[in-house]
Design a protein around this motif. Structure first.
Motif, PDB file in Angstrom:
ATOM      1  N   MET A 182       4.971  -8.217 -14.486  1.00 19.64           N
ATOM      2  CA  MET A 182       5.850  -7.749 -13.417  1.00 19.64           C
ATOM      3  C   MET A 182       7.274  -7.536 -13.928  1.00 19.64           C
ATOM      4  O   MET A 182       7.797  -8.321 -14.710  1.00 19.64           O
ATOM      5  N   THR A 183       7.888  -6.475 -13.430  1.00 15.60           N
ATOM      6  CA  THR A 183       9.264  -6.187 -13.835  1.00 15.60           C
ATOM      7  C   THR A 183      10.242  -6.870 -12.893  1.00 15.60           C
ATOM      8  O   THR A 183       9.891  -7.273 -11.781  1.00 15.60           O
ATOM      9  N   GLU A 184      11.475  -6.913 -13.330  1.00 12.04           N
ATOM     10  CA  GLU A 184      12.569  -7.372 -12.503  1.00 12.04           C
ATOM     11  C   GLU A 184      12.633  -6.452 -11.276  1.00 12.04           C
ATOM     12  O   GLU A 184      12.576  -5.223 -11.416  1.00 12.04           O
ATOM     13  N   GLY A 185      12.687  -7.028 -10.106  1.00 11.87           N
ATOM     14  CA  GLY A 185      12.818  -6.191  -8.904  1.00 11.87           C
ATOM     15  C   GLY A 185      11.512  -5.589  -8.412  1.00 11.87           C
ATOM     16  O   GLY A 185      11.512  -4.684  -7.597  1.00 11.87           O
ATOM     17  N   SER A 186      10.396  -6.076  -8.919  1.00 12.52           N
ATOM     18  CA  SER A 186       9.113  -5.512  -8.500  1.00 12.52           C
ATOM     19  C   SER A 186       8.586  -6.216  -7.238  1.00 12.52           C
ATOM     20  O   SER A 186       9.238  -7.126  -6.720  1.00 12.52           O
ATOM     21  N   ALA A 187       7.430  -5.768  -6.770  1.00 15.65           N
ATOM     22  CA  ALA A 187       6.889  -6.343  -5.534  1.00 15.65           C
ATOM     23  C   ALA A 187       5.408  -6.674  -5.667  1.00 15.65           C
ATOM     24  O   ALA A 187       4.687  -5.993  -6.398  1.00 15.65           O
ATOM     25  N   ILE A 188       5.021  -7.738  -4.969  1.00 18.89           N
ATOM     26  CA  ILE A 188       3.598  -8.079  -4.910  1.00 18.89           C
ATOM     27  C   ILE A 188       3.154  -8.026  -3.448  1.00 18.89           C
ATOM     28  O   ILE A 188       3.792  -8.625  -2.579  1.00 18.89           O
ATOM     29  N   ILE A 189       2.103  -7.280  -3.215  1.00 20.35           N
ATOM     30  CA  ILE A 189       1.543  -7.241  -1.858  1.00 20.35           C
ATOM     31  C   ILE A 189       0.274  -8.084  -1.886  1.00 20.35           C
ATOM     32  O   ILE A 189      -0.605  -7.867  -2.735  1.00 20.35           O
ATOM     33  N   TYR A 190       0.180  -9.044  -1.009  1.00 20.81           N
ATOM     34  CA  TYR A 190      -0.970  -9.961  -1.036  1.00 20.81           C
ATOM     35  C   TYR A 190      -1.242 -10.431   0.381  1.00 20.81           C
ATOM     36  O   TYR A 190      -0.428 -10.219   1.288  1.00 20.81           O
ATOM     37  N   ASP A 191      -2.365 -11.065   0.536  1.00 17.79           N
ATOM     38  CA  ASP A 191      -2.731 -11.579   1.857  1.00 17.79           C
ATOM     39  C   ASP A 191      -2.424 -13.071   1.912  1.00 17.79           C
ATOM     40  O   ASP A 191      -3.160 -13.893   1.368  1.00 17.79           O
ATOM     41  N   LYS A 201      12.462 -13.946 -11.209  1.00 16.53           N
ATOM     42  CA  LYS A 201      12.374 -12.526 -11.599  1.00 16.53           C
ATOM     43  C   LYS A 201      12.763 -11.584 -10.472  1.00 16.53           C
ATOM     44  O   LYS A 201      12.594 -10.385 -10.586  1.00 16.53           O
ATOM     45  N   LYS A 202      13.264 -12.164  -9.396  1.00 18.59           N
ATOM     46  CA  LYS A 202      13.635 -11.346  -8.226  1.00 18.59           C
ATOM     47  C   LYS A 202      12.462 -10.459  -7.792  1.00 18.59           C
ATOM     48  O   LYS A 202      12.609  -9.250  -7.625  1.00 18.59           O
ATOM     49  N   ILE A 203      11.327 -11.060  -7.684  1.00 20.58           N
ATOM     50  CA  ILE A 203      10.158 -10.296  -7.259  1.00 20.58           C
ATOM     51  C   ILE A 203       9.966 -10.469  -5.758  1.00 20.58           C
ATOM     52  O   ILE A 203      10.045 -11.582  -5.232  1.00 20.58           O
ATOM     53  N   THR A 204       9.769  -9.373  -5.097  1.00 24.99           N
ATOM     54  CA  THR A 204       9.605  -9.398  -3.655  1.00 24.99           C
ATOM     55  C   THR A 204       8.145  -9.692  -3.320  1.00 24.99           C
ATOM     56  O   THR A 204       7.251  -8.997  -3.799  1.00 24.99           O
ATOM     57  N   LEU A 205       7.941 -10.730  -2.539  1.00 25.05           N
ATOM     58  CA  LEU A 205       6.569 -11.080  -2.151  1.00 25.05           C
ATOM     59  C   LEU A 205       6.315 -10.584  -0.732  1.00 25.05           C
ATOM     60  O   LEU A 205       7.038 -10.933   0.197  1.00 25.05           O
ATOM     61  N   ASP A 247      15.075  -6.917  -3.429  1.00 27.79           N
ATOM     62  CA  ASP A 247      15.461  -6.292  -4.694  1.00 27.79           C
ATOM     63  C   ASP A 247      14.543  -5.132  -5.050  1.00 27.79           C
ATOM     64  O   ASP A 247      14.711  -4.501  -6.082  1.00 27.79           O
ATOM     65  N   PHE A 248      13.543  -4.876  -4.231  1.00 33.00           N
ATOM     66  CA  PHE A 248      12.569  -3.840  -4.547  1.00 33.00           C
ATOM     67  C   PHE A 248      13.132  -2.465  -4.199  1.00 33.00           C
ATOM     68  O   PHE A 248      13.614  -2.256  -3.094  1.00 33.00           O
ATOM     69  N   LYS A 249      13.099  -1.545  -5.156  1.00 31.41           N
ATOM     70  CA  LYS A 249      13.830  -0.292  -4.935  1.00 31.41           C
ATOM     71  C   LYS A 249      12.980   0.985  -5.020  1.00 31.41           C
ATOM     72  O   LYS A 249      13.508   2.076  -4.889  1.00 31.41           O
ATOM     73  N   VAL A 250      11.707   0.879  -5.276  1.00 28.58           N
ATOM     74  CA  VAL A 250      10.931   2.113  -5.457  1.00 28.58           C
ATOM     75  C   VAL A 250      10.697   2.813  -4.123  1.00 28.58           C
ATOM     76  O   VAL A 250      10.096   2.238  -3.221  1.00 28.58           O
ATOM     77  N   SER A 251      11.219   4.006  -4.012  1.00 29.97           N
ATOM     78  CA  SER A 251      10.875   4.784  -2.824  1.00 29.97           C
ATOM     79  C   SER A 251      10.754   6.247  -3.254  1.00 29.97           C
ATOM     80  O   SER A 251      11.549   6.743  -4.034  1.00 29.97           O
ATOM     81  N   LEU A 252       9.699   6.879  -2.788  1.00 35.61           N
ATOM     82  CA  LEU A 252       9.416   8.236  -3.244  1.00 35.61           C
ATOM     83  C   LEU A 252       9.708   9.250  -2.152  1.00 35.61           C
ATOM     84  O   LEU A 252       9.516   8.959  -0.971  1.00 35.61           O
ATOM     85  N   SER A 253      10.158  10.427  -2.580  1.00 31.79           N
ATOM     86  CA  SER A 253      10.238  11.509  -1.617  1.00 31.79           C
ATOM     87  C   SER A 253       9.227  12.558  -2.045  1.00 31.79           C
ATOM     88  O   SER A 253       8.939  12.704  -3.221  1.00 31.79           O
ATOM     89  N   VAL A 254       8.682  13.256  -1.075  1.00 34.25           N
ATOM     90  CA  VAL A 254       7.644  14.241  -1.382  1.00 34.25           C
ATOM     91  C   VAL A 254       8.282  15.437  -2.086  1.00 34.25           C
ATOM     92  O   VAL A 254       9.318  15.931  -1.661  1.00 34.25           O
ATOM     93  N   ARG A 255       7.661  15.837  -3.204  1.00 34.16           N
ATOM     94  CA  ARG A 255       8.198  16.961  -3.980  1.00 34.16           C
ATOM     95  C   ARG A 255       7.184  18.099  -4.024  1.00 34.16           C
ATOM     96  O   ARG A 255       6.065  17.965  -3.567  1.00 34.16           O
ATOM     97  N   GLU A 256       7.598  19.168  -4.639  1.00 38.44           N
ATOM     98  CA  GLU A 256       6.702  20.313  -4.852  1.00 38.44           C
ATOM     99  C   GLU A 256       5.539  19.863  -5.740  1.00 38.44           C
ATOM    100  O   GLU A 256       5.753  19.226  -6.763  1.00 38.44           O
ATOM    101  N   LYS A 257       4.302  20.201  -5.337  1.00 40.17           N
ATOM    102  CA  LYS A 257       3.148  19.673  -6.074  1.00 40.17           C
ATOM    103  C   LYS A 257       2.997  20.286  -7.465  1.00 40.17           C
ATOM    104  O   LYS A 257       2.538  19.654  -8.391  1.00 40.17           O
ATOM    105  N   GLY A 258       3.352  21.510  -7.619  1.00 43.47           N
ATOM    106  CA  GLY A 258       3.225  22.135  -8.939  1.00 43.47           C
ATOM    107  C   GLY A 258       1.794  22.566  -9.215  1.00 43.47           C
ATOM    108  O   GLY A 258       0.861  22.200  -8.510  1.00 43.47           O
TER     109      GLY A 258
END
Ligand SMILES: Cc1ncc(C[n+]2csc(CCOP(=O)(O)OP(=O)(O)O)c2C)c(N)n1
Ligand code: SF4
Lengths: 289, 602
Positions: B105-114, B128-132, B209-220
């Motif tokens: 896991m990287t710094e600022g990453s996230a774990i999704i779990y039940d 590690k500043k991991i978001t749970l 600290d989790f920062k990944v967010s995507l915007s939809v782009r041209e598919k190509g």
């Protein structure tokens, strides 16, 4: 000792190299005569040969030929038949080849029932490698590889074929050429996997199962009202060995279509005759978009 | 360069200058049977459709139920050919996933779990500043369909919400995946939505600290496809009409694909009893004029060896794919390796020509397979394509295969009705190639002979004939070598580079990715020499390139540096510096960079 033969339409420029008196001669003649009688042009015939004295026939028959690897002729024939169903595809192989290395292929080809004819030379020895016991050797048979007598019981091609679901199972004797010729003809005409197992005396190495041995014992099932549609009876006959040894057709099932009939893509022209055009890919790529 | 908590180098920056995501990795883990792979591929496809490049890798033991399975997707805003060593989002369907992968896991990453099922070890993650992120997979799955079976689907919905991609992308995929089972489409969509809204309702990104967010782009103009499928499509494009096979990981998906397209594309597909039968069937089909291919892994190829020689002596075209896995024997069935190179080059007794080529990425899997058929026909010899699990089971985005680039060249053969008198199938010719006829053609009769033979194909053991036939066959390879010369290697990067990295096969993609991540001024110091045609070996080309290089480093996924040995044998050039990996895993770009640092290249 070189022998001279009068060249017939299915001969090549090569004379047989078998020992004088070898049972292979009878099979060779029967096969050629059967093809001639059926009027199949030689270029429409592909014969796939195994490796052995039997397989050396590759040089003496003027059809398309494929001299395969030891034990591997059957799958080659299946591949060729599926790719060009218009060809008459025949396998010629020894009992060492076909029931030793090739045993698995044999049973699986029987299961598939592709329309090929398998002529197996049953001489109970490995002829070309100078006389070791073949899987067909009768228990106790002494040879260079079994000096104390073979421990295994013999493999029996017709009974194995019947058990695995073969749709045409027969046995011939190379000492009865016209009978054998008739079997080969019927086997070729049969749609599906057909076995013509042949008692083929190896006059050089098998001093037990020679011409007199078979001449004294064999009889023709078709002279005795054998019911070729009765699988259990056929199995029983296939195992018969002693004072009386059956030849002829053990079993025949014309109801099961050959492998190629099951393939929608085989319908119409043979695969290889269709022009090989560039295929369009867009519908395939669509699934990856 | 960023450094992760465990001190390993991370080349990439997560964000670009405009604060858009550049590259991140997502991994889902759980027991076999949890639907790990289908979930992973669905996620990757969503990212691809949202305009990103992806490359996937799946790790699994050779088990059907139980055992730890993962599926990793590396998502990037620019082309990517390998997965990352680090994870930014981990979807843990069980505790084992967290335990096994927390170090990735990287710094600022996230774990999704039940959180209803297990609790991760919080102390480690706070450092590690991991978001749970607790998402009740099981509870929501029960709500969606009445059973636990859709936990993976809930997790997919949650992931989509977390990175801010619209739920509709995943919902569309559910509709496609289950188009043959319309009854379950609705409940799957419900599961996606429940996971999605759970994150929307319970998670505030400002708080973490989790920062990944995507915007939809041209598919190509891209497609999302696996290496094995790319090879299978290449075969179909090339007109392949006969495929025989026997399942063996990691090659089986070629077989599955060909089987699924057999009826619609007019291909004879035969699941044979063993690999010996497989190759003999293919030769039978090729003999009568089909374009035949077989696919297997090293063990199956071992069984084909005697028949390979038969293809050689009978001059029968055939294409053989060996998708490598670690050997010997059963080895590590579901892992990767490049240990078969020497074996493939020398397989079978006696001397006969063969062509061996290795694709280095998924795109090359397609185009090289097309080419393999033409080479096999043109030079009448077996052509072996060497890929591996990384490529074969790897799935990624590539430019859409261009059917305009596909050419079918069947080589020298005589048309039906035009067979000359006294036709000789194995006629001794200047370049060694003699025109073929096919059984069925009048006048073209010959014998394809396992024995040494004369020009007609009949057995012949005479001394002069033997020499003629050996030389004839060998000349075909010289002829092929001349043609192959220009495409035999890929040289990527500036000519005046300080360092030449030498590779073949799948490590190429990893190396290209590693160099891509370097700042331009550093990247300029490297070039990559990828050997595509391994036999006939492009000795002159390789020799001149290596001799003109200031420093040469070999990168290979095996323990014996087999390519280095081959290069030394064929060129006399001795590569001293080697980066080798042979634990069944492929290289990671970050890892390659780290090794280069150790060699003081960076
Ligand atoms: C893989 C392989 N193993 C062994 C051999 C050697 N070999 C050649 S012919 C033969 C046996 C031949 O016996 P059979 O098949 O019964 O044919 P016959 O010669 O009796 O007609 C053997 C073992 C071979 N050619 N290939
Ligand atoms: S060794 Fe036996 S089988 Fe071979 S040719 Fe001589 S007699 Fe025939």
């Amino acid at each position: 000792m070189a022998m001279q033969f009068v060249k017939g339409p299915l001969d090549t420029n090569h004379n047989p190299t078998w020992c004088p008196g070898c049972g292979d001669f009878g099979i060779w003649m029967s096969l050629k005569n059967a093809l001639l009688e059926l009027k199949i042009p030689p270029h429409k015939v592909l014969i796939v040969y195994g490796i052995g004295c039997s397989g050396n026939m590759t040089n003496f028959v003027g059809t398309y030929g494929w001299h395969s690897l030891h034990g591997r002729s059957v799958p080659t024939a299946v591949g060729a038949k599926l790719a060009n169903k218009d060809l008459t595809v025949i396998v010629v192989a020894g009992d060492g080849d076909g029931l030793g290395e090739g045993m698995g292929h044999f049973i699986h080809a029987v299961r598939g029932n592709a329309d090929i004819t398998y002529i197996m030379h049953d001489n109970k020895v490995y002829g070309l490698t100078v006389g070791q016991a073949a899987p067909t050797a009768i228990k106790g048979y002494k040879s260079k590889s079994t000096p104390e007598g073979i421990i295994e019981v013999n493999a029996n091609a017709p009974s194995l074929a019947i058990a695995a679901g073969c749709t045409f199972v027969s046995k011939g004797f190379s000492g009865r050429v016209s009978h054998l010729q008739g079997l080969i003809k019927q086997a070729i005409q049969h749609r599906g996997f057909s076995l013509v197992d042949v008692y083929q005396p190896c006059v050089t190495f098998n001093k037990v199962n020679n011409f007199p041995f078979y001449n004294q014992r064999i009889y023709d099932l078709q002279q005795e009202n054998h019911d070729t549609s009765n699988r259990l009876k056929a199995f029983e006959k296939a195992l018969e060995w002693g004072d009386r040894i059956p030849t002829g057709i053990f079993y025949k099932d014309e109801s099961r279509p050959p492998y190629e009939d099951h393939l929608p893509q085989e319908q119409g022209q043979p695969l290889v005759v269709r022009p090989m055009k560039k295929r369009s890919l867009s519908h395939l790529i669509e699934e990856f978009i | 360069m960023l450094t992760t908590a465990n001190g390993k180098i991370r080349l990439q920056t997560l964000m670009d200058e405009q604060d858009h995501v550049k590259k991140f990795s997502w991994k889902i883990g759980g027991e076999a049977g949890f639907g790990i792979k289908s979930a992973g591929m669905s996620f990757a496809k969503c990212c691809y459709r949202s305009g990103y490049h992806v490359f996937d890798n799946t790790e699994y033991p050779s088990l059907i139920r139980g055992g730890h399975n993962t599926y990793q997707v590396t998502v990037s805003s620019h082309p990517v050919h390998s997965v990352d060593e680090h994870i930014d989002i981990l979807v843990a369907l069980n505790k084992e996933t967290v335990d096994k992968h927390q170090h990735e896991m990287t710094e600022g990453s996230a774990i999704i779990y039940d959180g209803d099922e297990f609790q991760p070890d919080v102390v480690f993650f706070r450092d590690k500043k991991i978001t749970l992120l607790h998402v009740p997979f099981k509870k929501l799955s029960l709500e969606a369909c009445g059973t636990e079976i859709m936990r993976n689907t809930v997790a997919m919905g949650a992931t989509m919400a977390l990175i801010k991609l619209p739920s509709s992308f995943m919902e569309d995929i559910m509709k496609e995946v289950f188009s043959h089972k319309p009854a379950v489409i609705e409940s799957n969509i419900k599961a996606v939505r429940l996971g999605y809204s759970f994150i929307e309702e319970h998670y505030r990104d400002a708080d973490t600290d989790f920062k990944v967010s995507l915007s939809v782009r041209e598919k190509g103009h891209r497609m999302y496809v696996g290496g094995n499928e790319a090879q299978a499509i290449g075969a179909i494009a090339a007109g392949c009409n006969f495929y025989s096979g026997y399942p063996m990981t990691p090659s089986s998906s070629i077989l599955h694909y060909m089987a699924s397209k057999a009826v619609s594309e007019g291909i004879i597909f035969k699941h044979a009893e063993d690999e010996i039968a497989v190759l003999n069937m293919a030769l039978g089909a090729s003999l009568v004029g089909a374009r035949a291919m077989v696919g297997t892994s090293g063990g199956g190829f071992s069984l084909m060896v005697e028949t390979l020689g038969l293809a050689g002596i009978t001059e029968t075209p055939v294409v053989i794919v060996n998708c490598q896995r670690p050997g010997p024997a059963t080895g590590m069935p579901t892992w990767t390796d490049q240990g078969d190179l020497r074996f493939i080059l020398h397989a079978a007794q006696g001397e006969f020509p063969r062509i061996v080529m290795a694709p280095g990425d998924i795109e090359e899997c397609f185009y090289l397979t097309v080419e393999a058929f033409n080479l096999a026909d043109r030079y009448q010899m077996p052509v072996i394509l060497l890929s591996d699990k990384t490529l074969g089971e790897g799935v990624g985005t590539v430019p859409i295969f261009d059917e305009k680039k596909v050419v079918i060249d069947r080589g020298a053969f005589i048309e039906d009705g035009k067979v000359p008198k006294d036709y000789k199938r194995y006629q001794v010719t200047e370049n060694g190639v003699s025109p073929r006829t096919f059984p069925g053609m009048e006048g073209g009769i010959f014998c394809g002979n396992s024995d040494e033979h004369d020009e007609y194909g009949y057995s012949n053991e005479e001394s002069l004939n033997r020499i003629d036939q050996v030389n004839k066959r060998a000349r075909k390879l010289e002829y092929a070598a001349k043609f192959l010369e220009s495409a035999s290697v890929n040289l990527i990067g500036p000519e005046d580079a300080d360092i030449t990295l030498v590779c073949w096969g799948s490590p190429k993609g990893v190396i290209v990715d590693a160099l891509d991540e370097l700042p331009l001024r550093v990247r300029k110091r490297f070039r990559v020499l990828q050997i595509v045609v391994l036999w006939p070996f492009p000795s002159e080309r390789v020799k001149s390139i290596l001799e003109a290089s200031k420093r040469v480093i070999l990168i290979e996924n095996n323990s014996e540096a087999q390519l280095a040995g081959l290069i030394r044998q064929m060129t006399g050039f001795d590569i001293r510096e080697k980066i080798l990996k042979y634990d069944g895993r492929s290289f990671f770009a970050d890892e390659v960079a780290q090794k280069l640092i150790r060699l003081k290249c960076l």
